[in-house]
Write a protein that holds these residues in place. Structure first.
Motif, mmCIF file in Angstrom:
data_model
loop_
_atom_site.group_PDB
_atom_site.id
_atom_site.type_symbol
_atom_site.label_atom_id
_atom_site.label_comp_id
_atom_site.label_asym_id
_atom_site.label_seq_id
_atom_site.Cartn_x
_atom_site.Cartn_y
_atom_site.Cartn_z
ATOM 1 N N SER A 1 0.868 -1.175 0.000
ATOM 2 C CA SER A 1 0.000 0.000 0.000
ATOM 3 C C SER A 1 0.905 1.224 0.000
ATOM 4 O O SER A 1 1.629 1.475 0.961
ATOM 5 N N LEU A 2 0.879 1.948 -1.114
ATOM 6 C CA LEU A 2 1.773 3.107 -1.263
ATOM 7 C C LEU A 2 0.975 4.392 -1.108
ATOM 8 O O LEU A 2 0.014 4.629 -1.845
ATOM 9 N N GLN A 3 1.364 5.223 -0.152
ATOM 10 C CA GLN A 3 0.704 6.503 0.053
ATOM 11 C C GLN A 3 1.617 7.599 -0.512
ATOM 12 O O GLN A 3 2.576 7.996 0.121
ATOM 13 N N ASP A 4 1.314 8.016 -1.713
ATOM 14 C CA ASP A 4 2.163 8.997 -2.392
ATOM 15 C C ASP A 4 1.317 10.237 -2.699
ATOM 16 O O ASP A 4 1.320 10.769 -3.798
ATOM 17 N N TRP A 5 0.588 10.690 -1.697
ATOM 18 C CA TRP A 5 -0.382 11.787 -1.838
ATOM 19 C C TRP A 5 0.293 13.135 -2.072
ATOM 20 O O TRP A 5 1.470 13.323 -1.790
ATOM 21 N N GLU A 6 -0.523 14.083 -2.534
ATOM 22 C CA GLU A 6 -0.107 15.488 -2.544
ATOM 23 C C GLU A 6 0.041 15.976 -1.102
ATOM 24 O O GLU A 6 -0.452 15.346 -0.162
ATOM 25 N N ASP A 7 0.656 17.143 -0.970
ATOM 26 C CA ASP A 7 0.996 17.647 0.362
ATOM 27 C C ASP A 7 -0.188 17.892 1.305
ATOM 28 O O ASP A 7 -0.021 17.911 2.512
ATOM 29 N N ASP A 8 -1.392 18.117 0.748
ATOM 30 C CA ASP A 8 -2.505 18.477 1.642
ATOM 31 C C ASP A 8 -3.453 17.324 1.961
ATOM 32 O O ASP A 8 -4.421 17.512 2.707
ATOM 33 N N ALA A 9 -3.222 16.150 1.422
ATOM 34 C CA ALA A 9 -4.169 15.045 1.606
ATOM 35 C C ALA A 9 -4.213 14.572 3.063
ATOM 36 O O ALA A 9 -3.240 14.699 3.813
ATOM 37 N N VAL A 10 -5.395 14.039 3.447
ATOM 38 C CA VAL A 10 -5.555 13.425 4.766
ATOM 39 C C VAL A 10 -6.046 12.000 4.535
ATOM 40 O O VAL A 10 -7.015 11.785 3.801
ATOM 41 N N HIS A 11 -5.388 11.060 5.135
ATOM 42 C CA HIS A 11 -5.723 9.651 4.884
ATOM 43 C C HIS A 11 -5.774 8.891 6.206
ATOM 44 O O HIS A 11 -4.782 8.825 6.923
ATOM 45 N N LEU A 12 -6.951 8.363 6.506
ATOM 46 C CA LEU A 12 -7.083 7.465 7.652
ATOM 47 C C LEU A 12 -7.391 6.085 7.094
ATOM 48 O O LEU A 12 -8.408 5.904 6.423
ATOM 49 N N GLY A 13 -6.522 5.133 7.326
ATOM 50 C CA GLY A 13 -6.727 3.826 6.724
ATOM 51 C C GLY A 13 -6.543 2.711 7.734
ATOM 52 O O GLY A 13 -5.751 2.827 8.670
ATOM 53 N N ARG A 14 -7.301 1.648 7.519
ATOM 54 C CA ARG A 14 -7.084 0.475 8.362
ATOM 55 C C ARG A 14 -7.034 -0.739 7.451
ATOM 56 O O ARG A 14 -8.012 -1.058 6.772
ATOM 57 N N ASP A 15 -5.885 -1.376 7.403
ATOM 58 C CA ASP A 15 -5.729 -2.623 6.663
ATOM 59 C C ASP A 15 -5.796 -3.750 7.674
ATOM 60 O O ASP A 15 -4.947 -3.835 8.561
ATOM 61 N N SER A 16 -6.811 -4.588 7.559
ATOM 62 C CA SER A 16 -6.843 -5.717 8.486
ATOM 63 C C SER A 16 -6.764 -7.013 7.707
ATOM 64 O O SER A 16 -7.322 -7.147 6.623
ATOM 65 N N ILE A 17 -5.999 -7.895 8.274
ATOM 66 C CA ILE A 17 -5.652 -9.122 7.556
ATOM 67 C C ILE A 17 -6.023 -10.321 8.413
ATOM 68 O O ILE A 17 -5.629 -10.410 9.586
ATOM 69 N N ARG A 18 -6.800 -11.216 7.826
ATOM 70 C CA ARG A 18 -7.076 -12.481 8.503
ATOM 71 C C ARG A 18 -6.256 -13.534 7.772
ATOM 72 O O ARG A 18 -6.477 -13.785 6.586
ATOM 73 N N VAL A 19 -5.277 -14.096 8.484
ATOM 74 C CA VAL A 19 -4.325 -15.015 7.850
ATOM 75 C C VAL A 19 -4.818 -16.441 8.024
ATOM 76 O O VAL A 19 -5.006 -16.919 9.144
#
Lengths: 392, 252
Positions: free
Chosen positions: A181-199
């Motif tokens: 997961s690559l976060q290559d946003w512009e300078d003003d972006a706001v990103h709240l993310g949750r990656d959950s993995i069930r293995v």
């Protein structure tokens, strides 16, 4: 004596419960009233500048969307499902307000279906891009990976938005999954993310979070296991510039025996007000005998005026394990390394560049997705050019 | 022709109790074509001399001068000294994780020469240098000094000496921690360097063992931050027989 024994029993009773509360990970729930609007004083919010979330936590509904560009190898399908269907697929329920809001407001989820025994050299690539930080975008994604499938998933975020999303990876038995997961946003972006993995049982998941851009990025990566033998490698790389807040919160919940987790996050900071937060947490439940876990965070502070918070946690309810450890180090350039390189004629700036290059190079090699390796190295070089190398 | 001239060099380090003087006036002249051995007991300041000449920031020069062909090297930065023709083979080479030996060598060669080496000949040169030091071809792909054995670290230092081709080489305890086979490989490397024209070597050692393989022209006994005695190769033999006792037990 009786008192002690009674308290022991009650402790034992708590330990036997199916759900043990982890102090850093509130109990999961889809009910928004279980996740009140944070004040910023809560343990899980205390590092985050809440004002800079630009009202995301108010949870307004919005029809704004990101633009999707996809490269989908044959055999993988993408469709839309309801939030209820996503639950039934076994996604990990939200354990904090942003993820619960994302489920409530996204109006259904995108399902990416990787069939059992799928195999391809081509990665699945999803490029998500936003137009403006005025856009409020709710996201809900579910990746279902069938038993024994082998797949590489690349998610790239660019442009700008206020993006709040929850992403679940439900990984079948024996599957091999690489996620970037690559976060290559512009300078003003706001990103709240949750990656959950069930293995799944005996499955192997390598997840890498790479964050360069955005005004504020707060990413969770949570792992739990569907059976014994599952392995999760959680890698991270981040580069915070002037004024940026980049926060990565990891949680490996060892809820099955003989499982493994290995967390390595590396970050660099440069410029006034660059702030990074890394919170690692591993919970070893009573049932999780024979597990092995290690978490590590390293930060390289390149200039004055930066702040790196790094907190590894370990909650252990059984001692019958193979191993558990953690390490955290935040430092400036090592004078001895620079001296060694400079004593070979290499200029100070070039020596610094080599050291940072090396610091990240190991990790980029571990991510091991050849199609993005070059791009990641180039982005690291470009970040360095902003500061470390600018006087050359 | 090169001449490294050290005159009355005085060096201190900062300790919790304030500055501590380590070198108390060292005078030595080393010219092209010469190999000087500096021998002395532990703690006599031998390594401080090496690191001070190379410009390690830990050491403060409080007096004296060091010139290379008349140029004041104490005024130069660490990397300028290297580009001026100095090389220090370190006793404890430093790990640089994630930077391959190949990348490191190419970067250093480019810095020293002021231009990138020609790709075709360079690959051949590197492979040759590795082979002469009995280092496997895959060695180039490893991270600099990371996970190297003691012997590999020292052989890697001498491979750099070979490739970077300085005028003046300072070898700081290059023999320490080497088994006899590795010592021979390293000594052969140093001797090949000495056979090139106009090379000067300052060999710092605690033991006489390496002097059986690398014959010095001059031997200096280093005690308590200064040169206590200088002589020819015979002085090394005397030290081998009698040790440093005569010097360290001298009246205070």
């Amino acid at each position: 004596m009786t008192v002690t024994e009674a308290s022991r029993e009650s402790v034992a009773a708590v330990l036997e419960q199916d759900r043990v509360e982890s102090h850093l990970n509130p109990p999961p729930s889809y009910d928004l009233t279980d996740h009140p609007v944070p004040t910023g004083r809560e343990e899980v919010w205390r590092f985050t500048p809440i004002k800079r979330l630009r009202g995301i936590l108010d949870g307004e509904s919005s029809a704004d969307a990101l633009t999707w560009q996809t490269e989908v190898p044959e055999g993988i399908t993408i469709s839309t499902i309801t939030a209820e269907e996503a639950r039934d697929l076994g996604e990990l329920p939200p354990n904090e307000r942003p993820a619960a809001l994302a489920v409530a407001n996204a109006g259904g989820a995108t399902l990416v279906d990787v069939p059992a025994e799928f195999a391809s050299d081509e990665p699945l690539v999803l490029r998500l891009s936003g137009d403006s930080v005025d856009d409020l975008v709710w996201g809900h994604l579910v990746f279902r990976v069938g038993n024994h499938a082998e797949v590489t998933i690349v998610l790239v975020h660019t442009g700008s938005a206020r993006y709040c999303t929850t992403t679940s990876y439900v990984v079948g038995d024996g599957a091999q999954v690489r996620i970037l997961s690559l976060q290559d946003w512009e300078d003003d972006a706001v990103h709240l993310g949750r990656d959950s993995i069930r293995v799944g049982r005996d499955a192997n998941v390598r997840h890498a979070a790479v964050t360069f851009g955005g005004d504020l990025v707060r990413m969770h990566t949570n792992v739990e296991y569907d059976g014994p033998g599952g392995e999760a490698e959680l890698l991270g790389l981040y580069f915070a510039d002037e004024g940026q807040h980049i926060e990565h919160r990891l949680f490996a919940d060892h809820n099955a025996p003989k499982t493994k987790s290995n967390v390595v996050y590396k970050g660099a900071l440069q410029g006034e007000g660059a702030h990074t937060v890394w919170i690692g947490n591993v919970l070893i439940r009573k049932v999780a005998e024979g597990i092995e876990t290690y978490e590590e965070n390293r930060n390289l502070v390149l200039t004055d005026g930066c702040q790196a918070d790094s907190v590894p946690n370990l909650e252990i309810e059984t001692g019958e394990i193979e191993g558990a450890g953690h390490a955290s180090a935040t430092a400036r350039f090592d004078d001895e390394q620079l001296f060694y390189l400079r004593s070979r004629g290499v200029s100070e700036k070039e020596a610094q560049r080599l050291v940072v290059h090396g610091f990240f190079n190991d990790l980029i090699r571990k991510i091991d997705i050849p199609s993005v390796e070059e791009q990641l190295l180039a982005t690291v070089e470009a970040e360095l050019a902003k500061n470390v190398l600018k006087e050359i | 022709m090169s001449t490294l001239e050290i005159k009355d060099l005085q060096v201190s380090v900062t300790t919790d109790d304030g500055p501590k003087e380590i070198l108390k006036g060292v005078t030595l002249t080393i010219s092209s074509g010469e190999t000087h051995a500096i021998m002395g007991p532990n703690g006599s300041g031998k390594s401080t001399l090496a690191y001070s000449i190379a410009g390690h920031p830990k050491y403060q020069i409080t007096g004296g001068s060091v010139t290379l062909d008349g140029e004041d090297i104490l005024e130069m930065s660490v990397d300028e000294r290297a580009r001026a023709g100095l090389f220090l083979a370190m006793q404890y080479p430093v790990e640089v994780p994630g930077v391959s030996v190949a990348n490191f060598l190419r970067t250093a060669k480019t810095a020293i020469d002021g231009e990138a080496p020609k790709l075709r000949t360079w690959v051949k040169d590197v492979n040759g240098a590795m082979e002469r030091m009995s280092l496997d071809a895959s060695f180039s792909q490893r991270s600099v000094n990371e996970g190297f054995s003691g012997g590999e670290k020292k052989r890697h230092e001498i491979a750099q000496l070979d490739l970077l081709d300085p005028n003046v080489a300072i070898l700081d305890e290059t023999d320490s921690g080497l088994d006899i086979d590795a010592l021979k490989v390293v000594s052969d490397g140093v001797n090949r360097f000495r056979e090139r024209e106009n090379k000067a070597v300052l060999l710092i050692t605690h033991y006489t063992r390496i002097l059986r393989y690398i014959q010095p022209d001059h031997v200096h006994v280093f005690v308590d931050g200064r040169v206590a005695e200088s002589g020819g190769p015979a002085l090394a033999e005397e030290l081998e027989a009698n040790g440093y006792e005569k010097y360290v037990l001298a009246p205070r």
